[in-house]
Design a protein around this motif. Structure first.
Motif, mmCIF file in Angstrom:
data_model
loop_
_atom_site.group_PDB
_atom_site.id
_atom_site.type_symbol
_atom_site.label_atom_id
_atom_site.label_comp_id
_atom_site.label_asym_id
_atom_site.label_seq_id
_atom_site.Cartn_x
_atom_site.Cartn_y
_atom_site.Cartn_z
ATOM 1 N N LYS A 108 3.531 -22.999 -37.665
ATOM 2 C CA LYS A 108 3.848 -21.658 -37.164
ATOM 3 C C LYS A 108 2.709 -21.037 -36.353
ATOM 4 C CE LYS A 108 7.041 -20.534 -40.925
ATOM 5 N NZ LYS A 108 7.332 -19.586 -42.031
ATOM 6 N N TYR A 109 1.535 -21.671 -36.362
ATOM 7 C CA TYR A 109 0.379 -21.089 -35.679
ATOM 8 C C TYR A 109 0.636 -20.979 -34.180
ATOM 9 C CZ TYR A 109 -2.035 -22.249 -40.053
ATOM 10 O OH TYR A 109 -2.408 -22.358 -41.368
ATOM 11 N N ASN A 110 0.303 -19.812 -33.634
ATOM 12 C CA ASN A 110 0.451 -19.588 -32.194
ATOM 13 C C ASN A 110 -0.525 -18.491 -31.789
ATOM 14 O OD1 ASN A 110 1.173 -19.280 -29.553
ATOM 15 N ND2 ASN A 110 3.351 -18.902 -29.940
ATOM 16 N N PRO A 111 -1.779 -18.842 -31.575
ATOM 17 C CA PRO A 111 -2.805 -17.833 -31.287
ATOM 18 C C PRO A 111 -2.650 -17.153 -29.933
ATOM 19 C CG PRO A 111 -3.702 -20.049 -31.051
ATOM 20 C CD PRO A 111 -2.332 -20.211 -31.635
ATOM 21 N N THR A 112 -1.798 -17.673 -29.054
ATOM 22 C CA THR A 112 -1.634 -17.078 -27.728
ATOM 23 C C THR A 112 -0.364 -16.237 -27.611
ATOM 24 O OG1 THR A 112 -0.513 -19.053 -26.884
ATOM 25 C CG2 THR A 112 -2.916 -18.960 -26.644
ATOM 26 N N ALA A 113 0.378 -16.106 -28.707
ATOM 27 C CA ALA A 113 1.601 -15.308 -28.666
ATOM 28 C C ALA A 113 1.267 -13.833 -28.463
ATOM 29 C CB ALA A 113 2.394 -15.488 -29.967
ATOM 30 N N GLU A 114 2.267 -13.038 -28.086
ATOM 31 C CA GLU A 114 2.060 -11.594 -27.893
ATOM 32 C C GLU A 114 1.469 -10.971 -29.155
ATOM 33 O OE1 GLU A 114 4.599 -7.555 -26.742
ATOM 34 O OE2 GLU A 114 5.565 -9.524 -26.698
ATOM 35 N N VAL A 115 2.033 -11.352 -30.305
ATOM 36 C CA VAL A 115 1.420 -11.042 -31.605
ATOM 37 C C VAL A 115 0.990 -12.382 -32.174
ATOM 38 C CG1 VAL A 115 1.739 -10.082 -33.909
ATOM 39 C CG2 VAL A 115 2.900 -9.021 -31.960
ATOM 40 N N PRO A 116 -0.297 -12.709 -32.113
ATOM 41 C CA PRO A 116 -0.768 -14.038 -32.525
ATOM 42 C C PRO A 116 -0.411 -14.377 -33.971
ATOM 43 C CG PRO A 116 -2.504 -12.813 -31.414
ATOM 44 C CD PRO A 116 -1.396 -11.842 -31.669
ATOM 45 N N VAL A 117 -0.081 -15.659 -34.194
ATOM 46 C CA VAL A 117 0.130 -16.164 -35.554
ATOM 47 C C VAL A 117 -1.078 -17.034 -35.885
ATOM 48 C CG1 VAL A 117 1.625 -17.433 -37.117
ATOM 49 C CG2 VAL A 117 2.623 -16.180 -35.174
ATOM 50 N N LEU A 118 -1.870 -16.608 -36.864
ATOM 51 C CA LEU A 118 -3.142 -17.253 -37.163
ATOM 52 C C LEU A 118 -3.157 -17.831 -38.580
ATOM 53 C CD1 LEU A 118 -5.404 -14.400 -35.728
ATOM 54 C CD2 LEU A 118 -4.623 -16.474 -34.536
ATOM 55 N N PRO A 119 -4.055 -18.795 -38.841
ATOM 56 C CA PRO A 119 -4.188 -19.345 -40.189
ATOM 57 C C PRO A 119 -4.710 -18.284 -41.160
ATOM 58 C CG PRO A 119 -5.282 -20.741 -38.559
ATOM 59 C CD PRO A 119 -4.944 -19.460 -37.878
ATOM 60 N N LEU A 120 -4.238 -18.341 -42.389
ATOM 61 C CA LEU A 120 -4.688 -17.375 -43.390
ATOM 62 C C LEU A 120 -6.196 -17.476 -43.603
ATOM 63 C CD1 LEU A 120 -3.766 -15.171 -45.319
ATOM 64 C CD2 LEU A 120 -3.362 -16.928 -47.063
ATOM 65 N N GLU A 121 -6.780 -18.662 -43.339
ATOM 66 C CA GLU A 121 -8.223 -18.844 -43.490
ATOM 67 C C GLU A 121 -9.017 -17.928 -42.553
ATOM 68 O OE1 GLU A 121 -6.093 -21.396 -42.996
ATOM 69 O OE2 GLU A 121 -6.061 -22.203 -45.043
ATOM 70 N N GLU A 122 -8.382 -17.487 -41.468
ATOM 71 C CA GLU A 122 -9.063 -16.621 -40.504
ATOM 72 C C GLU A 122 -8.873 -15.139 -40.810
ATOM 73 O OE1 GLU A 122 -8.012 -17.636 -36.505
ATOM 74 O OE2 GLU A 122 -8.335 -19.789 -36.817
ATOM 75 N N PHE A 123 -8.203 -14.845 -41.918
ATOM 76 C CA PHE A 123 -7.856 -13.456 -42.224
ATOM 77 C C PHE A 123 -9.091 -12.576 -42.400
ATOM 78 C CE2 PHE A 123 -6.592 -9.939 -44.987
ATOM 79 C CZ PHE A 123 -5.435 -9.498 -44.363
ATOM 80 N N ARG A 124 -10.008 -13.006 -43.263
ATOM 81 C CA ARG A 124 -11.178 -12.161 -43.556
ATOM 82 C C ARG A 124 -12.006 -11.844 -42.312
ATOM 83 N NH1 ARG A 124 -14.477 -10.834 -47.953
ATOM 84 N NH2 ARG A 124 -13.190 -12.076 -49.362
ATOM 85 N N PRO A 125 -12.420 -12.856 -41.524
ATOM 86 C CA PRO A 125 -13.218 -12.510 -40.338
ATOM 87 C C PRO A 125 -12.454 -11.641 -39.341
ATOM 88 C CG PRO A 125 -12.656 -14.857 -40.351
ATOM 89 C CD PRO A 125 -12.312 -14.325 -41.691
ATOM 90 N N PHE A 126 -11.143 -11.866 -39.219
ATOM 91 C CA PHE A 126 -10.342 -11.069 -38.291
ATOM 92 C C PHE A 126 -10.320 -9.606 -38.738
ATOM 93 C CE2 PHE A 126 -6.546 -9.106 -36.604
ATOM 94 C CZ PHE A 126 -6.449 -9.593 -35.314
#
Length: 201
Positions: A108-126
């Motif tokens: 489901k990951y799509n970092p370039t989407a209008e609303v990016p879908v990112l890995p949960l591992e990136e949640f804290r830094p984001f």
């Protein structure tokens, strides 16, 4: 206050420049005394003869609701509910911006989407980089508690929980639990109860 804001926006669209508590009460489905009582809690005063200026009142209420500043929000869970919320365009008119969604499924990951879908591992830094305080939780009930702990530990202070489980948190975190099945059951109950009452009338 949200109900008053929406009622005021409808009245403004009808051409109202000023309103009295009675006008607003009718539009919001409350009593005029309730309007005055609610407004007095926030120091909002009108004029007996002139009423309230609609634009000023909308601005004041938006300020109370924190909507005069952009409210940044993230979503965890990209199932049906998460996807629907991330695509909803009505948030932006209310000053709410969905910055990103997070999931554990790499497909489901799509970092370039209008609303990016990112890995949960990136949640804290984001969250820390974007200084986000509000999150929407839309994961299965079995994962809800664990994911809510991840969200809170990253700095989230308010969670709108769509998982069908009641979540609790420390006093410095606000969690609103929304169980759609329970809400629908409540609605069905009251409709059926009303039908029985009407039958005895």
């Amino acid at each position: 206050m949200s109900r008053y804001k929406n009622a005021l926006k409808r009245l403004k669209a009808l051409g109202f420049v000023k309103v009295f508590s009675g006008n607003l009460a009718d539009a919001a489905g409350v009593t005029s005394s309730q309007v005055r009582k609610d407004f007095s809690l926030f120091g909002i005063t009108g004029n007996r003869r002139g009423g309230y200026n609609v634009d000023e009142l909308i601005h004041h209420i938006r300020d109370i609701l924190g909507k005069n500043e952009l409210q940044k929000v993230v979503i965890v869970g990209t199932g049906n509910i998460g996807n629907a919320l991330s695509r909803y365009k009505g948030f932006e008119s209310g000053g709410i911006k969905i910055l990103a969604t997070f999931d554990i499924d790499p497909a489901k990951y799509n970092p370039t989407a209008e609303v990016p879908v990112l890995p949960l591992e990136e949640f804290r830094p984001f969250i820390q980089e974007q200084d986000v305080k509000i999150g929407i939780l839309a994961v299965p009930d079995v994962a809800a508690h664990h994911v809510s702990e991840i969200m809170i530990s990253a700095g989230i202070k308010g969670i709108l929980n769509f998982a069908p489980i009641q979540l609790r948190a420390a006093d410095d975190v606000v969690i609103n639990n929304i169980n759609l099945e329970v809400e629908l059951e409540n609605l069905i109950y009251f409709v059926n109860a009303q039908a029985k009452t009407d039958g005895f009338a």
